[in-house]
Design an enzyme around this catalytic site. Structure first.
Site, mmCIF file in Angstrom:
data_model
loop_
_atom_site.group_PDB
_atom_site.id
_atom_site.type_symbol
_atom_site.label_atom_id
_atom_site.label_comp_id
_atom_site.label_asym_id
_atom_site.label_seq_id
_atom_site.Cartn_x
_atom_site.Cartn_y
_atom_site.Cartn_z
ATOM 1 N N TYR A 137 0.862 -1.190 0.000
ATOM 2 C CA TYR A 137 0.000 0.000 0.000
ATOM 3 C C TYR A 137 0.893 1.232 0.000
ATOM 4 O O TYR A 137 1.574 1.515 0.986
ATOM 5 C CB TYR A 137 -0.917 -0.028 1.230
ATOM 6 C CG TYR A 137 -2.011 1.027 1.280
ATOM 7 C CD1 TYR A 137 -2.157 1.998 0.292
ATOM 8 C CD2 TYR A 137 -2.914 1.029 2.324
ATOM 9 C CE1 TYR A 137 -3.171 2.937 0.351
ATOM 10 C CE2 TYR A 137 -3.943 1.974 2.399
ATOM 11 C CZ TYR A 137 -4.064 2.928 1.412
ATOM 12 O OH TYR A 137 -5.066 3.863 1.484
ATOM 13 N N LYS A 165 -1.325 -1.365 -4.085
ATOM 14 C CA LYS A 165 -2.394 -0.358 -4.095
ATOM 15 C C LYS A 165 -1.690 0.982 -4.115
ATOM 16 O O LYS A 165 -1.094 1.399 -3.119
ATOM 17 C CB LYS A 165 -3.286 -0.485 -2.864
ATOM 18 C CG LYS A 165 -4.377 0.582 -2.779
ATOM 19 C CD LYS A 165 -5.150 0.457 -1.473
ATOM 20 C CE LYS A 165 -6.319 1.424 -1.400
ATOM 21 N NZ LYS A 165 -5.941 2.844 -1.418
#
Length: 303
Positions: A137, A165
Site C-alpha cells: 500500500y 495499491k
C-alpha cells in the site's frame, strides 16, 4: 496463483458505528449486504476509509470478523493490517488468515521516519506471518513515505507479493509499478479522481474511499474502460470528480459526508470517530444536494 480474482472495483469499507460510537456488528453486516448487492468485485477492509488508525486491536478484529462472516466466499476480501507496531500488524495478519481473507495489505509504518531497511523488514514480517498473498500500500500523502522502485523490486522478489495499491497522485507511478510488476501482477488505482487515467496507463483494478457512496458509477466506469468506450469513460470521470469535490467541500470529514449520503439511501452506519469531524448544522442540508448529484449521474449513465 491467479490474480484474476483481484481485478475490478473494490470499495474501501467504512467504519460502522452504533449511536454510542462503538463498532456495530449489525450495521457492518448491513453495509456488506448493501455493497454486495450493487455488484462490487471485492472489498478492502480496515484501511484508511475504515478509520483504522483510530481503532484499537480488538475493534479492528471485530470489523474483519463481521465482514468475513458475511461475505467470505462471495467476493474477494482484502484485509488491511497496517498498524502502529509490527507486533499488532502480525496479530491482525494471522487473524485475517484464520477468517479466510484472500489477501493482506498494509501501509508502511507511520509517525517515525524510518529507513527503507526498516520498512522492508516491517512488510516482510507481516508476509512471513501467514501464507496469504500480500498487496503493498503506497499512500505517501498520509504516511510520508513514497515507495521507491528499488524497494519495490526488492519486495517483489518475495513470491507472496502479488500487487500494489497505489494512492500517490502521479499516474506515472502506476505505469512504472505495472511495468516492473508484469502481467501477473495487480496494480490497484488508489486516487478515485483518476480512476480512468489510472486504468488506461496500467492499473488493473481500483480500490477507493468514495466508491461506497456511488458504486454504480465506478462499476459503470469500469465497464466503459473494458468496452473501449473512452469518450463515455472520460465523461463519467468528470461527473465523478464533480461529486468528489462536493464531498470534500463541507465542514467535516469527507467520510462523515459520505456516511450522511448513505443515511439518505437508508443505510445508517453512524458518523466518524474523533478527531475526524462530523457534518453538522446547515451542511446537513447540503448533503441532500450531493446525493442528488449522485442520483442524477447514475440516471445518466446506468441504464
Amino acid at each position: 496463483m491467479t490474480v484474476e480474482k483481484f481485478k475490478g472495483v473494490f470499495p474501501a469499507f467504512y467504519a460502522c458505528y452504533d449511536e454510542a460510537g462503538e463498532i456495530s456488528e449489525s450495521r457492518t453486516i448491513e453495509l456488506c449486504h448493501y455493497l454486495y448487492e450493487k455488484g462490487i468485485n471485492g472489498l478492502y477492509v480496515s484501511g484508511s476509509s475504515g478509520e483504522c488508525i483510530y481503532h484499537n486491536l480488538e475493534e479492528r478484529k471485530a470489523t474483519l470478523k463481521y465482514v468475513a462472516e458475511t461475505l467470505r466466499g462471495k467476493i474477494t476480501l482484502i484485509a488491511h493490517v497496517g498498524a502502529p507496531s509490527t507486533r499488532e500488524s502480525v496479530i491482525l495478519a494471522k487473524y485475517a488468515e484464520e477468517l479466510g481473507y484472500d489477501a493482506l495489505s498494509a501501509i508502511p509504518p507511520i509517525y517515525f521516519r524510518l529507513p527503507e531497511s526498516a520498512i522492508f523488514n516491517y512488510w516482510t514480517e507481516i508476509m512471513d506471518a501467514t501464507e496469504l498473498p500480500f498487496i503493498i500500500y503506497n499512500i505517501p500523502q498520509t504516511t510520508g513515505y513514497s515507495l521507491s522502485i528499488n524497494l519495490f523490486r526488492k519486495l517483489k522478489e518475495n513470491k507472496k507479493v502479488i500487487g500494489v495499491k497505489n494512492s500517490s497522485m502521479p499516474v506515472l507511478d502506476i505505469e512504472r509499478f505495472k511495468a516492473e510488476g508484469g502481467d501477473n501482477f495487480i496494480v490497484f488505482n488508489g486516487p478515485d479522481e483518476q480512476y480512468i487515467s489510472g486504468r488506461l496507463i496500467g492499473a488493473d483494478s481500483g480500490i477507493g474511499g468514495t466508491y461506497g457512496a456511488m458504486p454504480e458509477l465506478f462499476l459503470k466506469a469500469e465497464e466503459f474502460v473494458k468496452s473501449g468506450n473512452f469518450e463515455q469513460a472520460g465523461k463519467i470521470q468528470r461527473d465523478i470528480n464533480d461529486i468528489i469535490i462536493a464531498l470534500c467541500s463541507l465542514n467535516g470529514s469527507m467520510y462523515s459526508v459520505i456516511k450522511e449520503v448513505l443515511k439518505l439511501n437508508g443505510i445508517n452506519i453512524g458518523s466518524v470517530r474523533g478527531p475526524l469531524e462530523p457534518v453538522t448544522g446547515e451542511d446537513l442540508e447540503k448533503v441532500k444536494d450531493i446525493k442528488q448529484m449522485i442520483d442524477n449521474a447514475i440516471q445518466k449513465y446506468v441504464k
